[in-house]
Design an enzyme around this catalytic site. Structure first.
Site, short mmCIF file in Angstrom:
data_model
loop_
_atom_site.label_atom_id
_atom_site.label_comp_id
_atom_site.label_asym_id
_atom_site.label_seq_id
_atom_site.Cartn_x
_atom_site.Cartn_y
_atom_site.Cartn_z
N PRO A 10 0.72 -1.31 -0.06
CA PRO A 10 0.00 -0.14 -0.07
C PRO A 10 0.65 1.37 0.11
O PRO A 10 2.15 1.14 0.34
CB PRO A 10 -0.76 -0.33 1.19
CG PRO A 10 -0.68 -1.53 1.68
CD PRO A 10 0.70 -2.10 1.05
N PRO A 11 0.30 2.38 -0.32
CA PRO A 11 1.23 3.61 -0.23
C PRO A 11 1.32 4.08 1.08
O PRO A 11 0.82 3.63 2.26
CB PRO A 11 -0.03 4.68 -0.55
CG PRO A 11 -0.99 4.02 -1.38
CD PRO A 11 -1.22 2.37 -0.81
N LYS A 26 8.22 1.81 0.70
CA LYS A 26 8.95 0.97 -0.51
C LYS A 26 10.34 1.64 -0.88
O LYS A 26 11.31 1.23 -1.37
CB LYS A 26 7.90 0.82 -1.51
CG LYS A 26 6.76 -0.06 -0.93
CD LYS A 26 5.87 -0.26 -2.06
CE LYS A 26 5.01 0.86 -2.69
NZ LYS A 26 4.12 1.37 -1.47
N THR A 27 10.29 3.21 -1.13
CA THR A 27 11.24 4.05 -1.58
C THR A 27 12.20 3.97 -0.55
O THR A 27 13.24 3.98 -0.96
CB THR A 27 10.69 5.22 -2.11
OG1 THR A 27 9.61 5.25 -3.05
CG2 THR A 27 11.66 6.31 -2.61
N GLU A 44 -23.51 9.73 20.47
CA GLU A 44 -22.23 9.11 20.71
C GLU A 44 -22.24 8.01 22.04
O GLU A 44 -21.32 7.09 22.19
CB GLU A 44 -21.30 10.27 21.13
CG GLU A 44 -20.98 11.07 19.83
CD GLU A 44 -20.34 10.35 18.41
OE1 GLU A 44 -20.01 9.34 18.77
OE2 GLU A 44 -20.79 10.79 17.47
#
Length: 606
Positions: free
Chosen positions: A203-204, A208-209, A424
């Site tokens: 995923p982004p 990875k880079t 809530e």
């Protein structure tokens, strides 16, 4: 000023210069102080003996007359074919002389058109030479096929494996690449070959880079970095030429690492819609050829990253090209804690920070999001006039990343705020009573910039990798708790539950179509999803009749959870009123405060 940046400006300036020059040459201005007259007026003045002098040229006569009061005037007229002109001037005693102002037609043509044409050619050559010079080389025809890869020599990336956290499996797989680049003989002695290509898929924001840069930093070799989009060109063959140039440079600097980010830009699957002249297909074919063309012993490692591995061409993923695929997934709780510690070490923090609590509150966050959380915490500390990041800064930054900044100046009526508070608390009571369900961590009715008017935060005590059917049903019941509280207290419903409804529907549909948790369909895949790393929307793979049955089953699951939530809140209506009043008063209460009131109400019942 760069010529390549303003080509139209320089073209316009050139045209203006040539136009002005030509107008001066072709249309010379008349002599200063002379008035243009017709030839008959000139003859009349000559007969009246008022002409004192005359200048004769091939086309023009410039003459001067004397007025009765002694003043003189200067006139100009076009010369016509008059053989007796000279004798007339002599007979009237006029002083005259010839002029070489107008030359031959051939010379006029050279001056009028030859010189401007030569100037135009010279200016064109000047601009072309500027565009071909090194500082403008990216646009010149001679360099259009050059690779634009950024080259980091040795440790210029500034990254190492110590900068990467939460991806221990990926680092272990990549450490073998580093060992080969350091000691290739250790592998070649046994006959082993280094994988030609390593694909980092995930995923982004998962790093990875960063992993690719860390490999280059650890290996201490040149690092070529380029994006796949830089190979996409308008003209066929240019992208392929850039691929050839990139691999030529890499071979010259071996051992080295070539990193192609977003490789899916050029590596998508080929299909019948492509033609043989398609630029992207030619680029992909050249990449396949180049990866076949060098030996694994050449110590050139190709690293590539993508968010869409399913879209890549099978020829690119076969052994011998990208031999190894390393998943770079979202970090687990231990990975998130390690990432938080790495980024927190770069800012000034308090000594007693609880990173484990932050890691538990950020389930599903990527490394980039965790880095952003630490940065937001540092910014908040500065805004509050402090020079150290505290636990409260990080907790608030988690909410900023999830729900946006607080809208402290938002105008909300007391009646609407009351509805939000009950909504809530309805979520929180169902979460506390329904098991299994994550404990309530925080409840707030302070609106956020994301559009949320309030929210209930639940934090699991531990990481969950599997979701049981009971977990899913419990989650749906908690999502319907807000609407149930509105219906029981106010006898109506509002639009505040729209996001809850969307989430509940998505969970129920996934139970039926993908997880086999339906009582009607058993273990049948009725839906497929693509681009999992990018959150692609699933698509049904069934008939319309089956789709109608799916809708009926989804509605049944949500309706059952809604009834359960109504029952829980009805049994705890007094607690609902007391907790809603507390939330209205304080606007934000912690999970401990909520449970203290809930437990005290239990003791009161006894």
């Amino acid at each position: 000023m760069k010529i390549k940046k303003y080509p139209l400006f320089f073209t316009a300036v050139t045209i203006i210069i040539l136009a002005v020059f030509s107008s001066i040459v072709l249309f010379p201005t008349k002599q200063k102080g002379s008035e243009i007259t017709d030839y008959s007026f000139f003859l009349n003045c000559l007969e009246s003996k008022s002409v004192t002098s005359a200048e004769l040229s091939d086309n023009v006569i410039i003459y001067e007359t004397k007025n009765p009061d002694g003043s003189s005037e200067r006139f100009e007229t076009v010369r016509i074919d008059d053989p007796d002109l000279v004798s007339r001037l002599s007979s009237h005693g006029v002083s005259f002389y010839g002029s070489s102002q107008n030359t031959s037609p051939s010379r006029n043509f050279m001056v009028s058109w030859g010189i401007p044409a030569i100037l135009a050619v010279l200016i064109f050559l000047l601009i072309r030479n500027k565009l071909r010079s090194p500082q403008y080389g990216t646009n010149s025809p001679s360099s259009i096929s050059k690779s634009r890869a950024r080259i980091y020599v040795n440790k210029d990336t500034g990254k190492s494996f110590s900068d990467v956290a939460g991806q221990e499996e990926a680092k272990e797989a990549l450490s073998e690449i580093v060992d080969f680049l350091h000691e290739p003989e250790k592998f070649t002695e046994i006959g082993a070959k280094l994988p030609k290509g390593v694909l980092l898929a995930g995923p982004p924001g998962t790093g990875k880079t960063l992993l690719a840069q860390a490999v280059a930093g650890e290996a201490d070799v040149p690092f070529f970095s380029i994006s796949g989009s830089e190979f996409v060109e308008m003209f066929a063959g240019v992208g392929a030429a850039k691929i050839r140039d990139l691999f030529r440079q890499a071979s010259a600097k071996a051992p080295c690492i070539v990193f192609i980010d977003e490789i899916d830009t050029i590596g998508k699957k080929r299909d019948s819609r492509m033609t043989s002249s398609d630029e992207r297909e030619q680029t992909l074919n050249q990449l396949l050829t180049e990866m076949d063309g060098f030996d694994g012993r050449s110590a050139v490692v190709i690293l590539a990253a993508t968010n869409r591995p399913d879209s890549l061409d099978p020829a690119l993923l076969r052994p011998g090209r990208f031999d190894r695929r390393i998943p770079v997934e979202l970090p687990d709780i231990a990975g998130r804690e390690a990432i938080l510690r790495v980024h927190a070490s770069k800012v000034v923090t308090d000594t007693n920070l609880d990173f484990n609590a932050i890691a538990r509150a950020t389930a599903g966050a990527s490394g980039a999001e965790l880095a952003n959380i630490i940065n937001e915490a540092a910014l908040r500390a500065v805004r509050n006039g402090r020079n150290i990041v505290s636990q409260s800064d990080i907790e608030e930054s988690v909410e900023v990343v999830i729900a946006g900044y607080q809208r402290k100046n938002a105008v909300i009526s007391h009646n609407e705020k009351k509805i939000i508070a009950y909504h809530e608390i309805g979520h929180a009571i169902v979460a506390a009573k329904e098991r299994p369900s994550a404990p309530v961590h925080k409840i707030t009715i302070i609106p956020r910039t994301s559009g949320a008017l309030g929210y209930t935060m639940q934090v699991d005590d531990s990481e969950k990798n599997l979701v049981t059917k009971e977990d899913a049903l419990s989650r749906i019941a908690v999502l319907t708790g807000g609407r149930s509280a509105e219906e029981l207290v106010f006898g109506t419903c509002t639009s505040g539950a729209s996001n809850d409804i969307e989430k509940a529907t998505r969970i129920a549909r996934s139970m039926v179509t993908r997880c086999g948790m339906s009582s009607q369909f058993d273990m049948i895949a009725l839906e497929t999803a693509s681009d999992n790393y990018l959150g692609g929307e699933p698509e049904l793979i069934c008939s319309s009749e089956t789709a109608a049955l799916i809708d009926k089953e989804v509605n049944s699951i949500i309706a059952s959870a809604h009834r359960k939530a109504l029952g829980i809140i009805s049994d705890n209506i007094n607690k609902l009123h007391k907790l809603a009043a507390l939330l209205l008063e304080k606007e934000t209460i912690s999970g401990d405060e909520f449970m203290a009131v809930l437990d005290s109400e239990k003791r009161d019942d006894y």
